[in-house]
Design an enzyme around this catalytic site. Structure first.
Site, PDB file in Angstrom:
ATOM      1  N   SER A  86       0.832  -1.191   0.000  1.00 25.24           N
ATOM      2  CA  SER A  86       0.000   0.000   0.000  1.00 25.24           C
ATOM      3  C   SER A  86       0.865   1.239   0.000  1.00 25.24           C
ATOM      4  CB  SER A  86      -0.884   0.014   1.237  1.00 25.24           C
ATOM      5  OG  SER A  86      -0.044   0.139   2.372  1.00 25.24           O
ATOM      6  N   LYS A  87       0.335   2.288  -0.612  1.00 25.07           N
ATOM      7  CA  LYS A  87       1.152   3.490  -0.733  1.00 25.07           C
ATOM      8  C   LYS A  87       1.383   4.176   0.611  1.00 25.07           C
ATOM      9  CE  LYS A  87      -2.601   6.426  -2.332  1.00 25.07           C
ATOM     10  NZ  LYS A  87      -3.188   7.066  -3.478  1.00 25.07           N
ATOM     11  N   ARG A  88       0.615   3.832   1.618  1.00 22.40           N
ATOM     12  CA  ARG A  88       0.871   4.407   2.939  1.00 22.40           C
ATOM     13  C   ARG A  88       2.208   3.927   3.484  1.00 22.40           C
ATOM     14  NH1 ARG A  88      -2.930   7.336   5.504  1.00 22.40           N
ATOM     15  NH2 ARG A  88      -4.947   7.238   4.505  1.00 22.40           N
TER      16      ARG A  88
ATOM     17  N   ASN B  47       4.692   2.102   1.355  1.00 23.74           N
ATOM     18  CA  ASN B  47       5.713   1.903   0.322  1.00 23.74           C
ATOM     19  C   ASN B  47       5.298   2.714  -0.892  1.00 23.74           C
ATOM     20  OD1 ASN B  47       8.026   0.241  -0.085  1.00 23.74           O
ATOM     21  ND2 ASN B  47       6.842  -1.524   0.575  1.00 23.74           N
TER      22      ASN B  47
END
Ligand code: GLU
Length: 497
Positions: A252-254, A256
């Site tokens: 997840s962009k949170r 990575n």
């Protein structure tokens, strides 16, 4: 039979590494079998799909060297390759299902459905449409339709029995029908849902093998039923294990950076990124970790796909990239690639107007422009100490800016400036107080060339990655803090609306 595979990204955000991962495996599978690989844009969610996102998906896949035989920009015999351009074909398919008794009109209101779900949850049952509207008589349905009552069309799903999903990696996966929802096929606006569209279009495009993420395995029974209802042959299914963060949660962009453009900006070589994605799910027969796309295609064999949970580890990717740099680029090649990446005339011409007024001699230039081509700036908590701002306030400004920036589709100076002016107003701060931490997280220094122009050049992914890095330098946002901030952010948004 000609093997045909496809990748079907939804153009609703950044070009995700997961899309590249599916595209890579779909491409290798097709190319090895001398078949065709299709890129289809799955824009059935009109509210969230944007042309900018579609373009950046195409650009990013092409940058990686994943080329498709047919796609929105490459007309072929099975077009159009954008779901939104085929909306007119679904109605007749739904009518066929209605006529055969495999689907039904559902007039249930949102309130009724919410109540039903709440009760099911209370009773610890699977949340699933209870079938109320199936029992409506034909006359009742006709009457409601004639009166223009809002409705959807749902597929019928047996209440009991087991669906055995055949998966190319897992073998037979039994799923109880009682766990499968009576999926909406046609929404109240007359548009198809993903589930209807994907089945119809995969069939019309003569896709023989569907390679997609394992999060779709629970949807396979719906798709199998639909193929059965239509009397069509089912393509083979291969559900790839999901990419994960180092803590094993879903990538997840949170946690990575997940956008392909971020890795491009960071200066990773596309062949190394592809190699890494390949390595995450697959291995060469000789165990060699470094391999090229042509080698992967040549050796490709589904039975070598690993079912383990592949962790996307940026350090490992960096190590692999280093090998590619050293082993495959001679000095000439290195020079070509580094100028292709950032040190080229086109890029310099964007930067020069921002610094010309500020330098007298060339030797002052490199220090001033280094941040345009850098990764995450080397900053500490002390660098982020802003006058009259507590660390928590700084963190809040960065987090709110990050959330605001995630929604920006037009990455240009004016909308960016307007966004920060609005943020300052909402937070009851002067714009310079909001921008002070931005200068530091973006350029590593309290002053830099004009900020919004710089953000345009740095690009959305790197801008956001640097802001996120700033938040991490300040200790990150805990789950609890995040909840609190999100609440405050939503209140601000609502008052803005
Ligand atoms: N739009 C879906 C996704 O991006 C496609 C899934 C599929 O391949 O059917 O996950």
């Amino acid at each position: 039979m000609t093997i045909r595979t496809r990748v079907a990204p939804s153009p609703t955000g950044d070009p995700h590494v997961g899309t590249a991962y599916m595209a890579l495996f779909s491409l290798c599978f097709a190319r090895q079998a001398k078949g065709q690989f299709v890129l289809r844009i799955e824009d059935t969610d009109a509210a969230r799909s944007t042309p900018e996102s579609e373009q950046s998906i195409l650009d990013s896949l092409r940058w990686l060297g994943l080329d498709w035989d047919e796609g929105p920009d490459k007309p072929g015999p099975y077009g159009p390759y954008r779901q939104s351009e085929r909306l007119n074909i679904y109605k007749s398919h739904v009518d066929e299902l209605l006529d055969k008794g495999h689907a039904f009109h559902c007039f249930c209101t949102q309130e009724r459905l919410s109540e039903m779900r709440a009760t099911q949850m209370q009773n610890k049952e699977t949340t699933r449409y209870d079938g109320l509207c199936i029992s409506l008589s034909k006359e009742a349905v006709d009457e409601k339709l004639a009166a223009g009552e809002e409705h959807v069309v749902r597929m019928k799903v047996p209440n009991d029995g087991t669906c055995v999903v055949k998966d190319g990696l897992r073998g037979e996966v039994p799923i109880e029908f009682s766990q499968v929802d009576m999926q909406v096929l046609l929404k109240s606006d007359g548009n198809p849902t993903y589930h209807l569209a994907v089945v119809v279009v995969d069939h019309l495009m003569e896709i023989t093998h569907i390679i997609r993420g394992e999060e779709w395995i629970n949807s396979a029974p719906k798709h199998m039923l639909l193929y059965d209802y239509f009397g069509w042959d089912m393509p083979e299914l291969i559900h790839m294990p999901l990419l994960r963060n180092p803590d094993k949660s879903k990538l997840s962009k949170r946690k990575n950076p997940t956008s392909i453009r971020f890795y491009q900006r960071m200066g990773f070589l596309p062949e190394a990124v592809l190699n890494y994605l390949g390595m995450l799910g697959w291995s060469m027969p000789d165990g060699e970790e470094k391999f090229s796309l042509p080698a992967m295609i040549e050796q490709f064999d589904v039975s070598r796909i690993s079912l383990g949970a592949p962790v996307f580890d940026v350090d490992k990717l960096k190590w692999l990239n280093g090998r590619w740099l050293r082993e495959d680029l001679d000095d000439d090649g290195f020079a070509d690639r580094i100028s292709e990446w950032a040190y080229n005339r086109e890029n310099l011409k964007k930067i020069i107007p921002l610094i010309k007024e500020r330098v007298d001699i060339f030797s002052e230039v490199s220090d001033m422009i280094a941040f345009f081509a850098a990764g995450l700036p080397d900053i500490t908590e002390t660098d982020l100490e802003i006058k009259n701002q507590s660390a928590d306030e700084t963190k809040k400004i960065l987090q709110f800016a990050l959330w605001d920036l995630e929604a920006v589709t037009l990455w240009q100076k004016e909308p960016l400036q307007a966004l920060f002016e609005q943020l300052a107003e909402n937070l009851d701060l002067k714009i310079r107080d909001v921008l002070a931490p931005m200068f530091i997280v973006l350029s590593g220094k309290p002053v830099s060339p004009p900020l919004f122009d710089s953000m345009v050049i740095i690009g959305p992914d790197m801008t956001r990655a640097r802001i996120k890095h700033g938040i991490d330098v300040l200790g990150g946002v805990s789950k609890k803090q995040n909840k609190k901030l999100e609440k405050e952010y939503q209140t601000l948004r609502r008052s803005r609306a």
